[in-house]
Design a protein around this motif. Structure first.
Motif, mmCIF file in Angstrom:
data_model
loop_
_atom_site.group_PDB
_atom_site.id
_atom_site.type_symbol
_atom_site.label_atom_id
_atom_site.label_comp_id
_atom_site.label_asym_id
_atom_site.label_seq_id
_atom_site.Cartn_x
_atom_site.Cartn_y
_atom_site.Cartn_z
ATOM 1 N N LEU A 49 31.568 -32.234 -0.255
ATOM 2 C CA LEU A 49 31.357 -33.552 0.338
ATOM 3 C C LEU A 49 29.805 -33.812 0.644
ATOM 4 C CD1 LEU A 49 32.748 -36.167 1.043
ATOM 5 C CD2 LEU A 49 32.661 -35.326 3.453
ATOM 6 N N ILE A 50 29.274 -32.769 1.215
ATOM 7 C CA ILE A 50 27.852 -32.800 1.415
ATOM 8 C C ILE A 50 27.011 -32.886 0.173
ATOM 9 C CG2 ILE A 50 27.879 -32.234 3.761
ATOM 10 C CD1 ILE A 50 26.768 -29.570 2.971
ATOM 11 N N LYS A 51 27.399 -32.210 -0.610
ATOM 12 C CA LYS A 51 26.530 -31.798 -2.033
ATOM 13 C C LYS A 51 26.670 -33.338 -2.788
ATOM 14 C CE LYS A 51 26.153 -27.200 -2.716
ATOM 15 N NZ LYS A 51 26.714 -25.831 -2.720
ATOM 16 N N ILE A 52 27.719 -34.075 -2.603
ATOM 17 C CA ILE A 52 27.733 -35.525 -3.065
ATOM 18 C C ILE A 52 26.836 -36.302 -2.387
ATOM 19 C CG2 ILE A 52 29.393 -37.290 -3.428
ATOM 20 C CD1 ILE A 52 31.499 -35.480 -4.016
ATOM 21 N N VAL A 71 26.246 -47.764 -4.339
ATOM 22 C CA VAL A 71 24.997 -47.228 -4.847
ATOM 23 C C VAL A 71 25.388 -45.930 -5.477
ATOM 24 C CG1 VAL A 71 23.564 -47.836 -3.382
ATOM 25 C CG2 VAL A 71 24.732 -45.781 -2.892
ATOM 26 N N THR A 72 24.809 -45.437 -6.197
ATOM 27 C CA THR A 72 25.091 -44.024 -6.937
ATOM 28 C C THR A 72 23.898 -42.926 -6.643
ATOM 29 O OG1 THR A 72 25.564 -45.388 -8.913
ATOM 30 C CG2 THR A 72 25.410 -42.767 -9.449
ATOM 31 N N ILE A 73 24.209 -41.720 -5.775
ATOM 32 C CA ILE A 73 23.177 -40.864 -5.540
ATOM 33 C C ILE A 73 22.988 -40.026 -6.606
ATOM 34 C CG2 ILE A 73 22.485 -39.414 -3.863
ATOM 35 C CD1 ILE A 73 24.459 -41.017 -1.901
ATOM 36 N N GLY A 74 22.383 -40.187 -7.652
ATOM 37 C CA GLY A 74 22.210 -39.474 -9.011
ATOM 38 C C GLY A 74 21.653 -38.079 -8.661
ATOM 39 N N SER A 75 20.772 -37.985 -7.840
ATOM 40 C CA SER A 75 19.906 -36.813 -7.794
ATOM 41 C C SER A 75 19.395 -36.608 -6.447
ATOM 42 C CB SER A 75 18.715 -36.798 -8.752
ATOM 43 O OG SER A 75 17.826 -37.738 -8.213
ATOM 44 N N THR A 76 18.810 -35.434 -6.294
ATOM 45 C CA THR A 76 18.389 -35.231 -4.912
ATOM 46 C C THR A 76 17.174 -36.072 -4.564
ATOM 47 O OG1 THR A 76 16.868 -33.399 -5.671
ATOM 48 C CG2 THR A 76 18.908 -32.656 -4.808
ATOM 49 N N SER A 77 16.434 -36.397 -5.330
ATOM 50 C CA SER A 77 15.550 -37.246 -4.810
ATOM 51 C C SER A 77 15.868 -38.615 -4.769
ATOM 52 C CB SER A 77 14.222 -37.202 -5.983
ATOM 53 O OG SER A 77 14.641 -37.480 -7.327
ATOM 54 N N MET A 78 17.059 -39.131 -5.337
ATOM 55 C CA MET A 78 17.734 -40.416 -5.029
ATOM 56 C C MET A 78 18.218 -40.367 -3.661
ATOM 57 S SD MET A 78 19.325 -42.058 -8.482
ATOM 58 C CE MET A 78 19.900 -43.364 -7.601
ATOM 59 N N ALA A 85 19.055 -36.974 4.144
ATOM 60 C CA ALA A 85 18.485 -35.814 4.297
ATOM 61 C C ALA A 85 19.570 -34.430 4.509
ATOM 62 C CB ALA A 85 17.366 -35.285 5.222
ATOM 63 N N VAL A 86 19.545 -33.623 3.565
ATOM 64 C CA VAL A 86 20.290 -32.501 3.978
ATOM 65 C C VAL A 86 19.851 -31.247 4.030
ATOM 66 C CG1 VAL A 86 22.583 -31.290 2.803
ATOM 67 C CG2 VAL A 86 21.979 -33.385 2.013
ATOM 68 N N ILE A 87 20.249 -30.581 5.248
ATOM 69 C CA ILE A 87 19.591 -29.414 5.489
ATOM 70 C C ILE A 87 20.674 -28.358 5.264
ATOM 71 C CG2 ILE A 87 18.823 -28.149 7.590
ATOM 72 C CD1 ILE A 87 17.934 -30.513 8.864
ATOM 73 N N TYR A 88 20.647 -27.640 4.116
ATOM 74 C CA TYR A 88 21.506 -26.439 3.749
ATOM 75 C C TYR A 88 21.241 -25.216 4.539
ATOM 76 C CZ TYR A 88 22.342 -29.458 -0.369
ATOM 77 O OH TYR A 88 22.715 -30.423 -1.230
ATOM 78 N N GLN A 89 22.363 -24.331 4.490
ATOM 79 C CA GLN A 89 22.403 -23.209 4.964
ATOM 80 C C GLN A 89 20.991 -22.399 4.626
ATOM 81 O OE1 GLN A 89 26.158 -21.180 4.788
ATOM 82 N NE2 GLN A 89 27.008 -23.060 5.444
ATOM 83 N N GLU A 90 21.123 -22.220 3.480
ATOM 84 C CA GLU A 90 19.650 -21.502 2.913
ATOM 85 C C GLU A 90 18.643 -22.584 2.589
ATOM 86 O OE1 GLU A 90 22.210 -22.779 -0.696
ATOM 87 O OE2 GLU A 90 22.461 -22.139 1.163
ATOM 88 N N PHE A 91 17.694 -22.726 3.455
ATOM 89 C CA PHE A 91 16.836 -23.840 3.626
ATOM 90 C C PHE A 91 15.971 -24.095 2.289
ATOM 91 C CE2 PHE A 91 16.735 -21.739 7.742
ATOM 92 C CZ PHE A 91 17.745 -22.525 8.413
ATOM 93 N N ILE A 167 22.143 -34.384 7.442
ATOM 94 C CA ILE A 167 23.318 -33.621 7.269
ATOM 95 C C ILE A 167 22.995 -32.319 7.629
ATOM 96 C CG2 ILE A 167 25.275 -32.787 5.567
ATOM 97 C CD1 ILE A 167 24.749 -35.441 4.151
ATOM 98 N N MET A 168 23.690 -31.671 8.606
ATOM 99 C CA MET A 168 23.351 -30.251 8.937
ATOM 100 C C MET A 168 24.592 -29.303 8.484
ATOM 101 S SD MET A 168 21.340 -30.563 12.493
ATOM 102 C CE MET A 168 20.250 -31.775 12.684
ATOM 103 N N ASP A 169 24.392 -28.402 7.781
ATOM 104 C CA ASP A 169 25.431 -27.524 7.396
ATOM 105 C C ASP A 169 25.327 -26.251 8.092
ATOM 106 O OD1 ASP A 169 27.641 -26.432 6.210
ATOM 107 O OD2 ASP A 169 26.503 -26.114 4.205
ATOM 108 N N GLU A 170 26.303 -26.036 9.078
ATOM 109 C CA GLU A 170 26.186 -24.924 9.903
ATOM 110 C C GLU A 170 25.075 -24.448 10.594
ATOM 111 O OE1 GLU A 170 28.912 -22.923 10.561
ATOM 112 O OE2 GLU A 170 30.413 -23.484 9.475
ATOM 113 N N PRO A 171 24.403 -25.597 11.216
ATOM 114 C CA PRO A 171 22.926 -25.034 11.442
ATOM 115 C C PRO A 171 23.030 -23.976 12.749
ATOM 116 C CG PRO A 171 23.844 -27.170 12.533
ATOM 117 C CD PRO A 171 25.203 -26.688 11.741
#
Lengths: 507, 326, 320
Positions: A49-52, A71-78, A85-91, A167-171
């Motif tokens: 879900l967060i990757k979408i 809208v369509t979120i077609g890429s990370t820059s979109m 903003a997504v903060i992944y576990q591996e920064f 979005i914070m993934d397992e911060p």
């Protein structure tokens, strides 16, 4: 409900991976200035879900509505463009750039067209950090920061993009108590500024402290969204666990009466992951290890096999003190290991099914002083194992990547089993394989234990642990949290112990 | 799921065809092309025999490199290694005797390969830069050792190895056949072959299977030395001299091209000795054809560079077709 | 130890230079006069200039083995074109051709995904072949003596190559450390994934870097050609090793992300001091090759030691 309050809304989102439906018609929304916790067991669909939302995956169906527009979120820059903003576990930080540069990467304030305005970039960064009450010098390099500091920088980076949704993934997975408190106060400030936050955590107490609403996902479905004040942890846990799908093998495992210790671990420490752990392993026992991210279980099991180093501690095997420095020494003792990362460190892609199975013992199947392989013996051993484990393959020279996940897993288990190990360490033995094959793997495990092989098993699927193990040890942040036996083991208490809500030893 | 049937898509079939027969087709096309272009010079038994004889130089050296690239490493010092082992061995052959000289040549090259292996694995320095440094060090020692004087060899045994014949075929062909046989047995019939493949295809999985990955890598670097040593004997034997400056110039390039053209993936894992052998033949057939057709030698040089790029691209195409992402 | 290694990365080369200076000052009275020192710096400038470009390439996570062939290409193009096109025209065409070769390198590496090793090794052979083709294998004498004014003269008593080196150093230093582009080079080499996720066009950045490497090599090609007044297709054999050695010795880590141009500048001079010292001993040129090779291994040894130490520290849980 006033629609104007909603920043982003997902309707009927569906995502299908080959063979798996990761998300099934999920509806989900986030309001301005809201902390929305997203909880669920591993494989529930949170990360999909967060990757979408972050633009890394495209949904196969459904609609995303941001501020009223589809809208369509077609890429990370979109995603950045939509202020997500997504903060992944591996920064996603660049270690060799400074804090300020990382915060503004790709959007550096400039003098003219190309020159970085160092004064401005550092001042702006300092200002953002100050707003968040974070005490980090913006001129410092990322490689010199602690994990917690890196996370703060990620948050600052999100803010600098004027993110409306973070979005914070397992911060908190790798943070200390003090750092967690700091993070919480920052989240509260963000909230006060009207920033929305999706907070993903295995630790329910955190979700309850922070969130306004909690959404529970299970098996790719949204189970429910609850207002936090109107629910409690017990309810959420039961929603997360749900009704167990009875696809697990429930074969009667013979009881072990004579408690013969095969392996004992004393005062075990691994830097940053395991602290003062003690446990015993009995002959013919299936011992489970449970814990969420940051529990240190994987580090523990790897180091028991010699694949990584421990910091201190003692290991006794069959009564003798042993030092296991590399996998080869573990194999010689009679310890086997099956990785959870089948693709990354299990499969020998370019090699055949036969070669994959025999790689550990190949040096013993030789003549002329180890010079040549006795191919007849190799084949005989393969056939025996393939028969025992019911491995399906076209011919022995078929490359292993052409097998299904379940059969690949059997080959990799067989690889270890042919070495006639006495202790078998299994990590996530049924990850990524389909239901039927799962049951088969479970059956094999019980049969092995009945034969007297001791199994250490780590799994994030609780029903698997509850159904299969004789005992289960729960670790929380690298420390012993609880131990269960067959009589008192249940999913609710396991979950509670995994998230640090339960800390006792049951006899 | 039933895995007892193998199904290939048309794309995969194309990829499989390319990897199985592509090289033979290329070899036949090149041979056919030059044979029809310059039949009197090219399509003759003496020329054919010579081409095969010369191909042993690249062909034998490429055996060790095939193993090495299978484990995901490179050695670009082989040209200098060839020269250094060659000049030392030749000088021994002159002073003491051919047989001892041959042994010394191979021992020296083996030792140099071993040194490379130690540097790359124990210091964790990328192979390209280590072996680049060694390329210069070996060459410099070769110059210093000989004082830049070519070592002319008259020893009959030594000369015989490269120029003699047996049952009507040049001796080097037999030597190459023996080398390939040994390499084949190692790769297919011995545990070490499995270890090499395992380290190349997934070194983490190999380590978890109890394989000492570093030792395997050191061994493979050493094997490069062994085969380069054999090639050094043949090369200086065919030329009648071991020249510290000329010997092995551009050798690393030919050898790497042969291995890559032979279908060994640069990322490690899969590779085939048969492919390497065919590719070595292709390189020599092409070179001989261009020389006989009086193509400017500088064009030939440009062509070798282009062939390498094409070979890598061809490999990429093959893996893409088979659908194997590395 | 880690602190020492980190310190070494910053100032190690200065220690080497000071040590070498003291040694040379003791053994060679000539070393004490200015013209000798300027001579050493001038000899070091050629390697240093190309190593500026190479430092950028290594910082971006790659490297370029085709630089000596680019020098040769530049040299023959100038020699062939000077009679018809004059100085400016021939130099521009030579530099543009070199940059084109760099562009091809960059495209093969970033778009085709071919490794820098294979790409630039092949480019080296191709360009050398092309240079030999252009002149038919000969060396081409340049009859316009005035062309020497470019690289064989002095400005304010300072040999012009030193001036070029300083100017180029300033330019490259500004690019790498002060512009957004330069920081994006470091980002690409430090964590390519993060750079891509942050919206940087990593392919474009790397391609430009390979063009810059070729440009720096081409400039040295111009200088050397001007000094020799000959177009040499096989110019400077083995110079690539010098250049890589200078960059790595200067403290630029092969792991990418950390380019140290100041270190590169002084490493270039240090290598030149080694040559000078060896010349004093009247040893053959081969010893110079040996010395550079060993210096490279030494620099690699330090780099490897640093990586090893960081890894052990990580396992033991030591913060560094």
């Amino acid at each position: 409900m006033n629609n104007n309050n909603i920043f982003i809304e997902l309707k009927n989102i569906r995502k299908i991976f080959p063979g798996v439906v990761a998300l099934k018609n999920v509806d989900f929304d986030v309001r301005y200035g809201e902390v929305h916790a997203l909880v669920g067991e591993n494989g529930a669909g949170k990360s999909t879900l967060i990757k979408i939302l972050g633009g890394a995956y495209q949904p196969d169906g459904g609609e995303i509505i941001i501020e009223g527009k589809s809208v369509t979120i077609g890429s990370t820059s979109m995603a950045q463009h939509f202020k997500i903003a997504v903060i992944y576990q591996e920064f996603n930080l660049v270690p060799d750039l400074s804090v300020a540069e990382n915060i503004f990467i790709g959007r550096e304030p400039k003098i003219g067209k190309s020159f970085i305005n160092w004064r401005k970039i550092n001042n702006d960064a300092a200002e953002i950090l100050k707003k968040l009450e974070i005490d980090i010098n913006p001129r410092k390099f990322i490689s010199d920061l602690s994990v917690a500091e890196k996370q703060m920088v990620e948050i600052a980076k999100s803010l600098s993009m004027n993110a409306k949704l973070i979005i914070m993934d397992e911060p908190t997975a790798t943070l200390t108590e003090k750092e967690v408190l700091k993070l919480f106060s920052i989240i509260k400030e963000l909230k006060a500024k009207g920033v929305s936050i999706i907070y993903i955590s295995h630790r329910l107490d955190e979700a309850f402290k922070l969130s306004d609403r909690i959404t529970v996902l299970r098996d790719g479905r949204k189970i429910e969204t609850k207002k936090t004040p109107e629910t409690n942890q017990d309810e959420i846990v039961s929603l997360m666990v749900g009704k167990v799908v009875k696809d697990y093998f429930i074969g009667k495992k013979e009881r072990i009466d004579e408690k013969e210790i095969i392996m004992e671990v004393k005062n075990y420490n691994i830097a940053d992951s395991i602290h003062d752990l003690n446990f015993k392993l009995y002959k013919g026992e299936i011992l489970g290890f449970a814990g969420v991210l940051g529990s240190g279980i994987h580090h523990l099991l790897r180091s028991l096999y010699g694949a990584s180093q421990k910091t201190s501690g003692e290991v006794y095997f069959e009564g003798k003190k042993v030092e296991i420095n590399n996998p080869s020494e573990a194999i010689n003792l009679g310890i086997g290991y099956v990785t959870e990362d089948r693709k990354g460190e299990g499969l020998l892609y370019d090699m055949s099914v036969l070669q994959n199975l025999s790689i550990i013992i190949i040096k013993t199947l030789t003549f002329l002083k180890g010079l040549f392989i006795r191919q007849k013996n190799e084949l005989a051993i393969f056939n025996k194992m393939a028969n025992e484990l019911d491995i399906k393959y076209a011919n022995v020279n078929q490359r292993i990547i052409y097998l299904s996940g379940g059969n690949q897993q059997k080959v990799i288990m067989g690889r270890t089993l042919v070495s006639e190990c006495k202790v078998l360490i299994l990590l996530e033995p049924t990850r990524g394989i389909d239901v039927g094959a799962k049951a088969e793997i479970h059956k094999i495990m019980v049969e092995l234990a009945n034969k007297g092989i001791s199994i250490i098993m780590a799994s994030s699927e609780l029903p698997e642990l509850v159904n299969l193990t004789d005992r289960c040890i729960v670790l929380y942040k690298g420390k012993f949290a609880a131990e269960f036996n067959r009589k008192n083991m249940n999913e609710e208490e396991l979950v509670a112990a995994e998230i640090g809500k339960l800390s006792y030893e049951v006899n | 799921m039933d895995d007892s049937k193998v199904k290939f898509t048309p794309k995969q079939r194309a990829g499989n065809f390319l990897s199985s027969f592509g090289l033979i087709v290329i070899l036949l096309i090149i041979f056919g092309f030059f044979s029809s272009l310059i039949p009197k010079l090219y399509f003759t038994w003496p020329n054919f025999r010579d081409m095969i004889r010369f191909s042993t130089y690249v062909g034998i050296g490429a055996i060790g490199m095939t193993f090495l690239i299978m484990t995901g490493n490179f050695d670009i010092s082989v040209g200098s290694m060839l020269a250094l082992a060659g000049v030392i061995g030749a000088s021994i052959a002159i002073k003491i005797g051919g047989f001892i000289g041959v042994i010394i040549t191979i021992i020296i090259a083996t030792l140099l390969g071993f040194i490379n292996g130690i540097f790359v694995t124990k210091l964790k320095i990328p192979a390209f830069i280590t072996t680049l440094g060694m390329m210069f060090i070996f060459r410099a020692i070769a110059y210093i050792y000989t004082n830049n004087v070519p070592q002319y060899i008259q020893d009959r045994f030594w000369i015989f190895l490269g120029n003699g014949s047996f049952l009507g075929l040049p001796l080097p062909i037999y030597i190459m056949a023996i080398c390939y046989l040994i390499a084949y047995l190692m790769l297919k019939k011995a545990p070490i072959g499995r270890y090499i493949l395992a380290v190349g295809t997934n070194s983490k999985a190999a380590a978890l299977s109890g394989i000492h990955v570093d030792n395997v890598k050191i061994l493979v670097f050493t094997l490069v030395g062994v085969f380069v040593g054999v090639a050094a004997v043949l090369n200086s034997s065919m030329l009648g001299a071991a020249n510290p400056g000329m010997m092995g110039d551009g050798y690393e390039f030919q050898v790497i091209t042969a291995v890559v053209l032979g279908g060994t993936a640069l990322s490690g894992g899969s590779g085939s000795l048969g492919g390497t052998l065919l590719a070595a033949l292709i390189i020599i057939f092409l070179k001989s054809g261009m020389s006989n057709a009086q193509v400017n030698s500088y064009w030939q040089q440009v062509a070798t560079g282009v062939v390498l790029i094409l070979a890598v691209s061809l490999n990429k195409l093959k893996f893409w077709l088979i659908g194997q992402t590395q | 130890m880690v602190k020492f290694l980190k310190l070494y990365e910053k100032i190690g080369i200065f220690i080497l230079i000071v040590a070498a200076s003291i040694f040379l000052a003791i053994v060679s009275p000539n070393f004490r006069n200015l013209s000798t020192i300027l001579g050493i710096i001038m000899q070091g400038s050629y390697g240093a200039i190309i190593a500026f470009g190479m430092t950028l390439a290594i910082t971006s996570g790659g490297f370029d083995l085709s630089v000596e062939a680019v020098m040769g290409l530049t040299s023959v193009i100038i020699a062939m074109l000077i009679p018809t096109m004059g100085f400016a025209g021939s130099i521009i065409i030579a530099i543009v051709a070199s940059c084109f070769a760099g562009l091809i390198n960059g495209l093969l590496i970033t778009k085709m995904g071919i490794s820098p090793l294979i790409t630039t090794l092949a480019m080296q052979v191709i360009l050398r072949g092309a240079s030999l083709l252009i002149t038919g294998g000969r060396q081409v004498v340049i009859s316009q003596k005035a062309f020497m004014s470019i690289g064989a003269t002095e400005f304010l008593h300072i040999p012009t190559p030193i001036i070029y080196m300083i100017v180029l150093f300033i330019i490259f230093y500004i690019i790498l450390n002060m512009t957004a582009f330069g920081r994006h080079i470091a980002a690409s080499g430090s964590n390519e994934q993060a750079a891509k996720m942050s919206g940087l066009n990593v392919s474009l950045i790397k391609t430009i870097v390979y063009i810059l490497v070729a440009l720096s090599a081409s400039i040295v090609g111009v200088i050397r050609t001007s000094q020799a007044l000959i177009g040499i297709p096989t110019m400077a054999p083995g110079f690539t090793l010098n250049v890589l050695t200078i960059a790595i010795l200067g403290g630029t880590s092969l792991a990418g992300g950390r380019g140290n141009l100041i270190g590169t500048l002084f490493a270039g001079i240090f290598i030149s001091m080694i040559y000078y010292g060896l010349n004093l001993l009247h040893v053959q040129i081969f010893y110079q090759m040996l010395a550079v090779g060993i210096t490279l291994l030494f620099a690699l040894f330090i780099d490897g030691l640093r990586n090893r130490y960081l890894e052990t520290a990580r396992i033991r849980g030591i913060r560094v």
